[in-house]
Design an enzyme around this catalytic site. Structure first.
Site, PDB file in Angstrom:
ATOM      1  N   HIS A 241       0.820  -1.226   0.000  1.00  0.00           N
ATOM      2  CA  HIS A 241       0.000   0.000   0.000  1.00  0.00           C
ATOM      3  C   HIS A 241       0.846   1.264   0.000  1.00  0.00           C
ATOM      4  CE1 HIS A 241      -3.989  -1.922   0.930  1.00  0.00           C
ATOM      5  NE2 HIS A 241      -3.150  -2.925   1.078  1.00  0.00           N
TER       6      HIS A 241
ATOM      7  N   ASP B  44       3.460   9.663  -0.711  1.00  0.00           N
ATOM      8  CA  ASP B  44       2.303   8.867  -0.305  1.00  0.00           C
ATOM      9  C   ASP B  44       2.067   7.778  -1.350  1.00  0.00           C
ATOM     10  OD1 ASP B  44      -0.011   8.074   1.050  1.00  0.00           O
ATOM     11  OD2 ASP B  44      -0.676  10.134   1.380  1.00  0.00           O
TER      12      ASP B  44
END
Ligand code: ADP
Ligand code: G6P
Length: 479
Positions: A174, A383
Protein backbone atom coordinates in the site's frame (compact mmCIF):
# COMPACT_ATOMS: atom_id res chain seq x y z
CA UNK A 1 -0.99 -13.14 27.63
CA UNK A 2 -4.52 -12.85 29.01
CA UNK A 3 -7.41 -14.30 27.05
CA UNK A 4 -10.11 -11.75 26.28
CA UNK A 5 -13.70 -12.24 25.22
CA UNK A 6 -14.59 -10.02 22.31
CA UNK A 7 -17.87 -8.19 22.70
CA UNK A 8 -18.73 -9.38 19.21
CA UNK A 9 -20.07 -12.89 18.73
CA UNK A 10 -17.43 -15.61 19.12
CA UNK A 11 -17.26 -18.27 16.41
CA UNK A 12 -15.45 -21.58 16.18
CA UNK A 13 -12.35 -21.27 13.95
CA UNK A 14 -13.44 -21.97 10.37
CA UNK A 15 -11.55 -22.36 7.13
CA UNK A 16 -12.04 -20.09 4.15
CA UNK A 17 -11.38 -20.19 0.42
CA UNK A 18 -10.47 -16.46 0.41
CA UNK A 19 -8.18 -15.06 3.10
CA UNK A 20 -6.90 -11.52 3.55
CA UNK A 21 -3.88 -11.07 5.81
CA UNK A 22 -3.05 -7.58 7.11
CA UNK A 23 -1.19 -6.32 10.16
CA UNK A 24 -4.45 -4.85 11.42
CA UNK A 25 -7.97 -6.17 11.62
CA UNK A 26 -10.63 -3.63 10.53
CA UNK A 27 -11.45 -3.08 14.20
CA UNK A 28 -9.27 -2.35 17.22
CA UNK A 29 -10.02 -3.73 20.65
CA UNK A 30 -10.31 -0.90 23.17
CA UNK A 31 -10.56 -1.56 26.88
CA UNK A 32 -12.08 1.20 29.03
CA UNK A 33 -10.99 1.95 32.62
CA UNK A 34 -14.18 0.28 33.94
CA UNK A 35 -13.14 -2.95 32.22
CA UNK A 36 -15.72 -2.78 29.42
CA UNK A 37 -14.53 -3.54 25.89
CA UNK A 38 -15.31 -1.80 22.61
CA UNK A 39 -14.37 -2.45 19.01
CA UNK A 40 -13.44 0.67 17.10
CA UNK A 41 -12.69 1.10 13.38
CA UNK A 42 -8.92 0.94 12.81
CA UNK A 43 -7.19 3.99 11.30
CA UNK A 44 -5.78 4.34 7.80
CA UNK A 45 -6.42 3.77 4.13
CA UNK A 46 -5.84 0.02 4.09
CA UNK A 47 -8.88 -0.62 6.26
CA UNK A 48 -11.01 1.94 4.37
CA UNK A 49 -10.17 0.20 1.10
CA UNK A 50 -10.52 -3.39 2.26
CA UNK A 51 -13.78 -3.29 4.19
CA UNK A 52 -15.93 -3.10 1.05
CA UNK A 53 -13.76 -5.73 -0.67
CA UNK A 54 -14.37 -8.18 2.17
CA UNK A 55 -18.09 -7.50 2.14
CA UNK A 56 -18.26 -8.55 -1.50
CA UNK A 57 -15.99 -11.61 -1.20
CA UNK A 58 -16.91 -14.00 1.53
CA UNK A 59 -13.73 -14.83 3.41
CA UNK A 60 -11.61 -14.51 6.54
CA UNK A 61 -9.47 -11.54 7.62
CA UNK A 62 -6.33 -12.43 9.58
CA UNK A 63 -4.77 -9.54 11.55
CA UNK A 64 -3.76 -8.02 14.86
CA UNK A 65 -6.56 -6.56 16.99
CA UNK A 66 -4.56 -3.55 18.17
CA UNK A 67 -4.06 -4.46 21.84
CA UNK A 68 -0.84 -5.98 23.27
CA UNK A 69 -0.61 -9.14 25.35
CA UNK A 70 -4.10 -10.41 24.61
CA UNK A 71 -5.31 -13.52 22.85
CA UNK A 72 -8.71 -13.21 21.22
CA UNK A 73 -10.53 -16.16 19.64
CA UNK A 74 -11.70 -15.88 16.01
CA UNK A 75 -15.00 -14.00 15.90
CA UNK A 76 -17.53 -12.40 13.61
CA UNK A 77 -17.93 -8.64 13.62
CA UNK A 78 -20.50 -6.85 11.53
CA UNK A 79 -20.65 -9.75 9.08
CA UNK A 80 -16.88 -10.16 8.72
CA UNK A 81 -15.01 -13.30 9.81
CA UNK A 82 -12.02 -12.07 11.83
CA UNK A 83 -9.00 -14.12 12.94
CA UNK A 84 -6.93 -12.21 15.53
CA UNK A 85 -3.16 -12.70 15.72
CA UNK A 86 -1.70 -11.84 19.15
CA UNK A 87 1.32 -9.58 19.69
CA UNK A 88 3.16 -9.26 22.99
CA UNK A 89 4.04 -5.80 24.32
CA UNK A 90 7.67 -6.26 23.28
CA UNK A 91 6.60 -7.37 19.78
CA UNK A 92 4.46 -4.25 19.46
CA UNK A 93 7.58 -2.27 20.31
CA UNK A 94 10.04 -4.16 18.11
CA UNK A 95 8.00 -5.47 15.19
CA UNK A 96 5.29 -2.79 14.86
CA UNK A 97 6.68 0.47 16.25
CA UNK A 98 10.28 -0.55 15.53
CA UNK A 99 10.93 -2.44 12.31
CA UNK A 100 7.62 -1.62 10.57
CA UNK A 101 7.30 2.03 11.52
CA UNK A 102 10.81 3.26 12.36
CA UNK A 103 12.77 1.21 9.79
CA UNK A 104 10.54 0.39 6.81
CA UNK A 105 8.02 3.26 6.86
CA UNK A 106 10.63 6.08 6.63
CA UNK A 107 12.89 4.07 4.29
CA UNK A 108 10.04 3.43 1.86
CA UNK A 109 8.90 7.09 2.07
CA UNK A 110 12.02 8.72 0.64
CA UNK A 111 13.80 8.72 4.04
CA UNK A 112 11.82 11.85 5.02
CA UNK A 113 12.79 10.78 8.56
CA UNK A 114 15.99 8.79 9.13
CA UNK A 115 15.27 5.04 9.26
CA UNK A 116 16.81 3.14 12.17
CA UNK A 117 18.29 -0.30 11.71
CA UNK A 118 18.33 -2.63 14.73
CA UNK A 119 18.99 -6.34 14.57
CA UNK A 120 16.58 -7.15 17.43
CA UNK A 121 13.77 -5.40 15.53
CA UNK A 122 14.49 -7.54 12.49
CA UNK A 123 14.41 -10.69 14.62
CA UNK A 124 10.97 -9.69 15.95
CA UNK A 125 9.78 -8.96 12.38
CA UNK A 126 10.75 -12.51 11.33
CA UNK A 127 9.05 -14.09 14.36
CA UNK A 128 5.82 -12.12 13.90
CA UNK A 129 5.69 -12.68 10.13
CA UNK A 130 6.01 -16.41 10.81
CA UNK A 131 3.11 -16.20 13.27
CA UNK A 132 0.91 -14.51 10.65
CA UNK A 133 1.92 -17.19 8.11
CA UNK A 134 1.04 -19.96 10.58
CA UNK A 135 -2.33 -18.39 11.43
CA UNK A 136 -3.10 -18.05 7.72
CA UNK A 137 -2.05 -21.61 6.91
CA UNK A 138 -4.47 -22.78 9.61
CA UNK A 139 -7.53 -21.00 8.16
CA UNK A 140 -6.88 -21.33 4.41
CA UNK A 141 -8.75 -24.14 2.67
CA UNK A 142 -6.94 -26.40 0.22
CA UNK A 143 -6.22 -24.32 -2.91
CA UNK A 144 -7.48 -21.09 -1.29
CA UNK A 145 -6.65 -17.60 -2.54
CA UNK A 146 -4.63 -15.68 0.05
CA UNK A 147 -4.04 -11.95 -0.28
CA UNK A 148 -1.26 -10.57 1.94
CA UNK A 149 -1.15 -6.81 2.59
CA UNK A 150 1.53 -4.22 3.09
CA UNK A 151 5.03 -3.58 4.40
CA UNK A 152 4.52 -5.14 7.84
CA UNK A 153 4.15 -8.63 6.29
CA UNK A 154 6.64 -8.85 3.44
CA UNK A 155 8.06 -12.20 4.57
CA UNK A 156 4.66 -13.89 4.79
CA UNK A 157 4.33 -14.91 1.09
CA UNK A 158 7.48 -17.08 1.11
CA UNK A 159 6.82 -18.44 4.62
CA UNK A 160 3.31 -19.40 3.60
CA UNK A 161 4.38 -21.01 0.34
CA UNK A 162 6.87 -23.23 2.21
CA UNK A 163 4.03 -24.61 4.35
CA UNK A 164 1.25 -24.51 1.80
CA UNK A 165 2.36 -24.83 -1.83
CA UNK A 166 -1.29 -25.47 -2.77
CA UNK A 167 -2.28 -21.83 -2.13
CA UNK A 168 -2.55 -19.05 -4.66
CA UNK A 169 -0.80 -16.12 -3.02
CA UNK A 170 -1.09 -12.42 -3.87
CA UNK A 171 0.71 -9.55 -2.17
CA UNK A 172 -0.13 -5.84 -2.34
CA UNK A 173 2.09 -3.03 -1.05
CA UNK A 174 0.00 0.00 0.00
CA UNK A 175 2.98 2.33 0.41
CA UNK A 176 5.63 3.35 -2.14
CA UNK A 177 8.30 0.84 -3.09
CA UNK A 178 11.47 2.92 -2.88
CA UNK A 179 14.08 3.68 -5.51
CA UNK A 180 16.86 1.10 -5.61
CA UNK A 181 19.50 3.44 -4.09
CA UNK A 182 17.42 3.89 -0.94
CA UNK A 183 16.26 0.30 -0.68
CA UNK A 184 19.86 -0.94 -0.76
CA UNK A 185 20.48 0.65 2.66
CA UNK A 186 18.40 -2.10 4.26
CA UNK A 187 20.66 -4.74 5.86
CA UNK A 188 17.97 -7.38 5.16
CA UNK A 189 17.31 -6.30 1.57
CA UNK A 190 17.67 -9.76 0.01
CA UNK A 191 15.50 -11.51 2.60
CA UNK A 192 12.63 -9.12 1.95
CA UNK A 193 12.84 -9.51 -1.83
CA UNK A 194 12.86 -13.29 -1.36
CA UNK A 195 9.89 -13.01 1.01
CA UNK A 196 7.85 -11.13 -1.59
CA UNK A 197 8.78 -13.58 -4.34
CA UNK A 198 6.84 -16.26 -2.45
CA UNK A 199 3.74 -14.66 -4.00
CA UNK A 200 2.37 -15.43 -7.48
CA UNK A 201 1.47 -11.78 -8.02
CA UNK A 202 3.08 -8.77 -6.31
CA UNK A 203 1.05 -5.55 -6.65
CA UNK A 204 2.20 -1.95 -6.26
CA UNK A 205 0.32 1.36 -6.26
CA UNK A 206 2.14 2.82 -9.26
CA UNK A 207 4.26 1.41 -12.08
CA UNK A 208 7.42 3.08 -10.71
CA UNK A 209 7.21 0.85 -7.62
CA UNK A 210 6.88 -2.31 -9.74
CA UNK A 211 9.85 -1.20 -11.85
CA UNK A 212 12.00 -0.55 -8.76
CA UNK A 213 11.15 -4.03 -7.50
CA UNK A 214 11.96 -5.73 -10.83
CA UNK A 215 15.25 -3.87 -11.05
CA UNK A 216 16.24 -4.98 -7.53
CA UNK A 217 15.29 -8.59 -8.16
CA UNK A 218 17.58 -8.59 -11.20
CA UNK A 219 20.45 -6.76 -9.54
CA UNK A 220 20.41 -8.34 -6.09
CA UNK A 221 19.01 -11.83 -6.61
CA UNK A 222 20.30 -12.27 -10.16
CA UNK A 223 16.92 -13.58 -11.26
CA UNK A 224 15.78 -13.20 -14.82
CA UNK A 225 12.91 -10.88 -15.64
CA UNK A 226 10.94 -10.39 -18.82
CA UNK A 227 8.67 -7.33 -18.85
CA UNK A 228 6.67 -7.72 -15.62
CA UNK A 229 7.49 -11.39 -15.11
CA UNK A 230 10.19 -12.86 -12.90
CA UNK A 231 11.55 -16.38 -13.17
CA UNK A 232 11.89 -17.27 -9.46
CA UNK A 233 14.64 -19.54 -8.10
CA UNK A 234 12.19 -22.48 -7.75
CA UNK A 235 11.12 -22.16 -11.40
CA UNK A 236 7.80 -20.40 -10.74
CA UNK A 237 6.81 -17.26 -12.61
CA UNK A 238 6.03 -14.27 -10.39
CA UNK A 239 4.30 -11.21 -11.84
CA UNK A 240 4.97 -7.65 -10.53
CA UNK A 241 2.47 -5.03 -11.69
CA UNK A 242 0.76 -1.82 -10.55
CA UNK A 243 -2.86 -1.67 -9.31
CA UNK A 244 -3.78 1.83 -8.07
CA UNK A 245 -6.03 1.31 -5.05
CA UNK A 246 -9.31 3.20 -4.73
CA UNK A 247 -12.46 3.74 -2.67
CA UNK A 248 -16.10 2.70 -2.55
CA UNK A 249 -16.96 5.63 -4.80
CA UNK A 250 -20.70 4.98 -5.20
CA UNK A 251 -21.23 4.32 -1.48
CA UNK A 252 -19.46 7.49 -0.46
CA UNK A 253 -21.16 9.58 -3.16
CA UNK A 254 -24.52 8.36 -1.91
CA UNK A 255 -23.66 9.27 1.66
CA UNK A 256 -22.46 12.71 0.56
CA UNK A 257 -25.68 13.31 -1.38
CA UNK A 258 -27.93 12.50 1.59
CA UNK A 259 -29.97 15.45 2.92
CA UNK A 260 -28.60 14.88 6.44
CA UNK A 261 -25.05 15.28 5.09
CA UNK A 262 -25.98 18.51 3.29
CA UNK A 263 -27.48 19.87 6.50
CA UNK A 264 -24.43 18.92 8.53
CA UNK A 265 -22.14 20.51 5.91
CA UNK A 266 -24.11 23.77 6.14
CA UNK A 267 -23.94 23.61 9.92
CA UNK A 268 -20.15 23.15 9.85
CA UNK A 269 -19.81 26.27 7.69
CA UNK A 270 -22.11 28.24 9.97
CA UNK A 271 -20.13 27.19 13.04
CA UNK A 272 -16.98 28.42 11.35
CA UNK A 273 -18.55 31.85 10.85
CA UNK A 274 -19.66 31.30 7.24
CA UNK A 275 -16.28 31.79 5.57
CA UNK A 276 -16.29 32.66 1.89
CA UNK A 277 -13.69 29.96 1.30
CA UNK A 278 -13.23 26.88 3.45
CA UNK A 279 -9.93 24.99 3.12
CA UNK A 280 -9.75 21.43 4.46
CA UNK A 281 -6.97 18.97 5.32
CA UNK A 282 -7.68 15.36 6.44
CA UNK A 283 -4.77 13.10 7.33
CA UNK A 284 -3.35 10.65 9.80
CA UNK A 285 -0.95 12.68 11.93
CA UNK A 286 2.12 11.47 10.03
CA UNK A 287 5.32 13.26 9.00
CA UNK A 288 4.88 12.00 5.43
CA UNK A 289 1.69 14.03 5.02
CA UNK A 290 3.31 17.48 4.77
CA UNK A 291 1.06 19.06 7.40
CA UNK A 292 3.48 21.67 8.72
CA UNK A 293 4.43 23.16 5.34
CA UNK A 294 0.79 23.29 4.28
CA UNK A 295 -0.33 25.22 7.36
CA UNK A 296 2.69 27.48 7.14
CA UNK A 297 1.74 28.32 3.53
CA UNK A 298 -1.83 29.13 4.56
CA UNK A 299 -0.68 31.30 7.50
CA UNK A 300 1.70 33.23 5.26
CA UNK A 301 -1.06 33.91 2.73
CA UNK A 302 -3.07 35.66 5.43
CA UNK A 303 0.00 37.42 6.75
CA UNK A 304 0.87 38.64 3.23
CA UNK A 305 -2.67 39.93 2.73
CA UNK A 306 -3.28 37.50 -0.18
CA UNK A 307 -6.11 35.99 1.90
CA UNK A 308 -8.49 37.98 4.12
CA UNK A 309 -8.79 36.61 7.65
CA UNK A 310 -12.52 37.43 7.65
CA UNK A 311 -13.14 35.47 4.49
CA UNK A 312 -11.27 32.19 4.96
CA UNK A 313 -10.98 29.28 7.36
CA UNK A 314 -8.77 26.18 7.40
CA UNK A 315 -10.01 23.02 9.08
CA UNK A 316 -7.28 20.45 9.65
CA UNK A 317 -8.42 17.05 10.87
CA UNK A 318 -5.57 14.81 11.99
CA UNK A 319 -6.21 11.27 13.24
CA UNK A 320 -3.87 10.26 16.07
CA UNK A 321 -1.37 7.71 14.78
CA UNK A 322 1.54 5.60 16.15
CA UNK A 323 1.65 7.80 19.20
CA UNK A 324 4.49 5.99 20.95
CA UNK A 325 6.94 6.41 18.07
CA UNK A 326 9.34 9.36 18.64
CA UNK A 327 8.92 11.02 15.23
CA UNK A 328 5.14 11.04 15.68
CA UNK A 329 5.35 12.52 19.18
CA UNK A 330 7.64 15.20 17.84
CA UNK A 331 5.23 15.98 15.00
CA UNK A 332 2.34 16.29 17.42
CA UNK A 333 4.28 18.84 19.46
CA UNK A 334 5.36 20.70 16.32
CA UNK A 335 1.76 20.85 15.10
CA UNK A 336 0.46 22.13 18.45
CA UNK A 337 3.13 24.81 18.44
CA UNK A 338 2.61 25.86 14.82
CA UNK A 339 -1.18 26.03 15.00
CA UNK A 340 -0.94 27.92 18.30
CA UNK A 341 1.53 30.37 16.80
CA UNK A 342 -0.45 31.02 13.62
CA UNK A 343 -3.75 31.40 15.48
CA UNK A 344 -2.08 33.53 18.17
CA UNK A 345 -0.28 35.79 15.71
CA UNK A 346 -2.95 36.41 13.11
CA UNK A 347 -6.29 35.30 14.61
CA UNK A 348 -8.78 37.41 16.49
CA UNK A 349 -11.79 36.73 18.72
CA UNK A 350 -14.18 34.38 16.92
CA UNK A 351 -11.78 34.04 13.95
CA UNK A 352 -8.97 31.59 14.53
CA UNK A 353 -7.64 31.00 10.99
CA UNK A 354 -7.00 27.31 11.70
CA UNK A 355 -9.36 24.87 13.40
CA UNK A 356 -7.24 21.86 14.33
CA UNK A 357 -9.03 18.66 15.34
CA UNK A 358 -6.86 15.84 16.65
CA UNK A 359 -9.36 13.02 16.49
CA UNK A 360 -11.20 10.45 14.38
CA UNK A 361 -14.71 10.87 13.01
CA UNK A 362 -17.41 8.60 11.59
CA UNK A 363 -17.86 8.36 7.83
CA UNK A 364 -20.94 10.60 7.93
CA UNK A 365 -18.96 13.45 9.46
CA UNK A 366 -16.11 12.97 6.97
CA UNK A 367 -18.58 13.15 4.07
CA UNK A 368 -20.07 16.35 5.52
CA UNK A 369 -16.59 17.90 5.83
CA UNK A 370 -15.78 16.99 2.22
CA UNK A 371 -19.06 18.54 1.10
CA UNK A 372 -18.45 21.66 3.12
CA UNK A 373 -14.91 22.32 1.81
CA UNK A 374 -14.21 24.63 -1.14
CA UNK A 375 -10.54 23.74 -1.40
CA UNK A 376 -9.21 20.33 -0.34
CA UNK A 377 -5.50 20.46 0.48
CA UNK A 378 -3.65 17.13 0.11
CA UNK A 379 0.07 17.79 0.18
CA UNK A 380 2.03 14.71 1.32
CA UNK A 381 5.80 14.70 0.85
CA UNK A 382 5.38 11.10 -0.33
CA UNK A 383 2.30 8.87 -0.30
CA UNK A 384 1.58 5.45 -1.83
CA UNK A 385 -1.83 6.58 -3.10
CA UNK A 386 -3.82 8.90 -0.75
CA UNK A 387 -7.46 7.95 -0.53
CA UNK A 388 -8.50 11.28 0.98
CA UNK A 389 -7.98 12.94 -2.43
CA UNK A 390 -10.27 10.39 -4.07
CA UNK A 391 -12.84 10.65 -1.29
CA UNK A 392 -13.10 14.42 -1.75
CA UNK A 393 -13.64 14.02 -5.49
CA UNK A 394 -16.31 11.34 -4.93
CA UNK A 395 -18.27 13.72 -2.69
CA UNK A 396 -18.42 16.64 -5.19
CA UNK A 397 -21.55 15.76 -7.14
CA UNK A 398 -22.15 19.36 -8.14
CA UNK A 399 -18.70 19.36 -9.79
CA UNK A 400 -17.68 22.30 -7.64
CA UNK A 401 -14.73 22.54 -5.27
CA UNK A 402 -11.01 22.30 -5.96
CA UNK A 403 -8.39 19.68 -5.13
CA UNK A 404 -4.84 20.84 -4.43
CA UNK A 405 -2.73 17.69 -4.68
CA UNK A 406 0.93 16.83 -4.17
CA UNK A 407 2.81 15.52 -7.19
CA UNK A 408 4.33 12.96 -4.80
CA UNK A 409 1.07 11.17 -3.97
CA UNK A 410 0.28 8.08 -6.07
CA UNK A 411 -3.16 9.65 -6.67
CA UNK A 412 -1.54 12.41 -8.75
CA UNK A 413 -0.94 9.87 -11.52
CA UNK A 414 -4.70 9.47 -11.95
CA UNK A 415 -6.05 12.85 -10.82
CA UNK A 416 -4.14 14.91 -13.37
CA UNK A 417 -6.76 17.69 -13.31
CA UNK A 418 -6.05 18.53 -9.68
CA UNK A 419 -4.06 21.69 -8.90
CA UNK A 420 -0.76 19.84 -8.60
CA UNK A 421 1.96 21.12 -6.25
CA UNK A 422 5.47 20.34 -5.13
CA UNK A 423 4.93 20.18 -1.35
CA UNK A 424 8.54 21.19 -0.67
CA UNK A 425 8.02 24.49 -2.48
CA UNK A 426 6.14 26.75 -0.05
CA UNK A 427 5.86 29.69 -2.45
CA UNK A 428 4.64 27.40 -5.22
CA UNK A 429 2.10 25.94 -2.82
CA UNK A 430 0.87 29.42 -1.87
CA UNK A 431 0.37 30.30 -5.54
CA UNK A 432 -1.54 27.09 -6.18
CA UNK A 433 -3.81 27.59 -3.15
CA UNK A 434 -4.79 31.02 -4.41
CA UNK A 435 -5.20 29.75 -7.97
CA UNK A 436 -7.44 26.90 -6.79
CA UNK A 437 -9.52 29.30 -4.75
CA UNK A 438 -9.87 31.94 -7.47
CA UNK A 439 -10.33 29.74 -10.53
CA UNK A 440 -13.61 30.23 -12.40
CA UNK A 441 -16.53 27.92 -11.58
CA UNK A 442 -16.38 26.74 -15.18
CA UNK A 443 -12.75 25.65 -14.93
CA UNK A 444 -13.32 24.02 -11.58
CA UNK A 445 -16.30 22.08 -12.93
CA UNK A 446 -14.32 20.94 -15.96
CA UNK A 447 -11.51 19.61 -13.77
CA UNK A 448 -13.81 18.01 -11.22
CA UNK A 449 -15.93 16.28 -13.84
CA UNK A 450 -12.95 14.46 -15.33
CA UNK A 451 -11.67 13.44 -11.88
CA UNK A 452 -15.11 12.26 -10.78
CA UNK A 453 -15.37 10.06 -13.83
CA UNK A 454 -11.93 8.61 -13.08
CA UNK A 455 -12.82 7.61 -9.48
CA UNK A 456 -16.27 6.36 -10.52
CA UNK A 457 -14.81 4.05 -13.17
CA UNK A 458 -11.77 3.02 -11.14
CA UNK A 459 -13.33 2.25 -7.78
CA UNK A 460 -12.36 -0.33 -5.17
CA UNK A 461 -14.35 -3.07 -6.91
CA UNK A 462 -12.49 -2.46 -10.12
CA UNK A 463 -9.20 -2.60 -8.20
CA UNK A 464 -9.96 -5.85 -6.36
CA UNK A 465 -11.43 -7.53 -9.45
CA UNK A 466 -8.45 -6.63 -11.62
CA UNK A 467 -5.98 -7.91 -9.04
CA UNK A 468 -7.88 -11.11 -8.28
CA UNK A 469 -8.46 -11.88 -11.97
CA UNK A 470 -4.74 -11.57 -12.61
CA UNK A 471 -4.01 -13.72 -9.58
CA UNK A 472 -6.43 -16.37 -10.83
CA UNK A 473 -4.46 -16.51 -14.06
CA UNK A 474 -1.19 -17.09 -12.23
CA UNK A 475 0.36 -20.46 -13.02
CA UNK A 476 -1.50 -23.45 -11.56
CA UNK A 477 -0.45 -24.31 -8.02
CA UNK A 478 0.65 -27.73 -6.74
CA UNK A 479 -2.07 -30.16 -5.55
P1 ADP B 1 -3.17 6.63 5.08
O1 ADP B 1 -3.57 5.27 4.64
O2 ADP B 1 -1.72 6.90 4.99
O3 ADP B 1 -3.72 6.98 6.42
P2 ADP B 1 -5.09 7.61 3.08
O4 ADP B 1 -5.40 9.01 2.68
O5 ADP B 1 -4.86 6.68 1.94
O6 ADP B 1 -3.84 7.67 4.07
O7 ADP B 1 -6.28 7.01 3.93
C1 ADP B 1 -6.73 7.62 5.10
C2 ADP B 1 -8.13 7.10 5.42
O8 ADP B 1 -8.43 7.44 6.77
C3 ADP B 1 -9.20 7.74 4.56
O9 ADP B 1 -10.20 6.80 4.28
C4 ADP B 1 -9.76 8.85 5.44
O10 ADP B 1 -11.11 9.17 5.21
C5 ADP B 1 -9.59 8.26 6.82
N1 ADP B 1 -9.39 9.32 7.82
C6 ADP B 1 -8.38 10.20 7.86
N2 ADP B 1 -8.51 11.04 8.90
C7 ADP B 1 -9.63 10.67 9.53
C8 ADP B 1 -10.32 11.14 10.70
N3 ADP B 1 -9.86 12.16 11.43
N4 ADP B 1 -11.45 10.50 11.06
C9 ADP B 1 -11.91 9.46 10.34
N5 ADP B 1 -11.32 8.98 9.24
C10 ADP B 1 -10.18 9.56 8.84
C1 G6P C 1 -1.19 3.16 6.16
C2 G6P C 1 -0.54 1.80 6.00
C3 G6P C 1 -1.42 0.71 6.64
C4 G6P C 1 -1.71 1.08 8.08
C5 G6P C 1 -2.33 2.49 8.17
C6 G6P C 1 -2.58 2.94 9.60
O1 G6P C 1 -2.37 3.17 5.46
O2 G6P C 1 -0.34 1.52 4.63
O3 G6P C 1 -0.78 -0.54 6.59
O4 G6P C 1 -2.59 0.14 8.66
O5 G6P C 1 -1.46 3.41 7.55
O6 G6P C 1 -1.42 2.83 10.35
P1 G6P C 1 -1.33 1.89 11.64
O7 G6P C 1 0.13 1.85 11.98
O8 G6P C 1 -2.15 2.59 12.67
O9 G6P C 1 -1.88 0.56 11.29
Amino acid sequence: MTPADPSASAQPPATASFVVVANRLPVDRVEHPDGSVDWRTSPGGLVTAFEPVMRRHDGAWVGWHGAPDEEVAPFENDGLQLVPVPLSASEVEEYYEGFSNTTLWPLYHDVIAAPEFHREWWDAYVVVNQRFADATAAVAEQGAVVWVQDYQLQLVPAMLRRQRPDLRIGFFLHIPFPPTELYQQLPWRNQILEGLLGADLVGFQVSGGAQNFLRLVRARLRQETHRDEIRAADGRTVVARSYPISIDTAGLAELAAAPATAERAAEIRRDLGDPKVLFLGVDRLDYTKGLLARLRAFGELIDDGALELDEVAFVQVATPSRERVDEYRQLRDDMDRLVGRINGDIGRIGRPPITYLHSSYPREEMAALYRAADVMVVTPLRDGMNLVAKEYVACRQADDGALVLSEFAGAAKELRQAYLVNPYDINGMKDRLVEAMDDSPRNKARRMRVMRRQVAEHDIDHWATTFLDDLAQAQPTAD
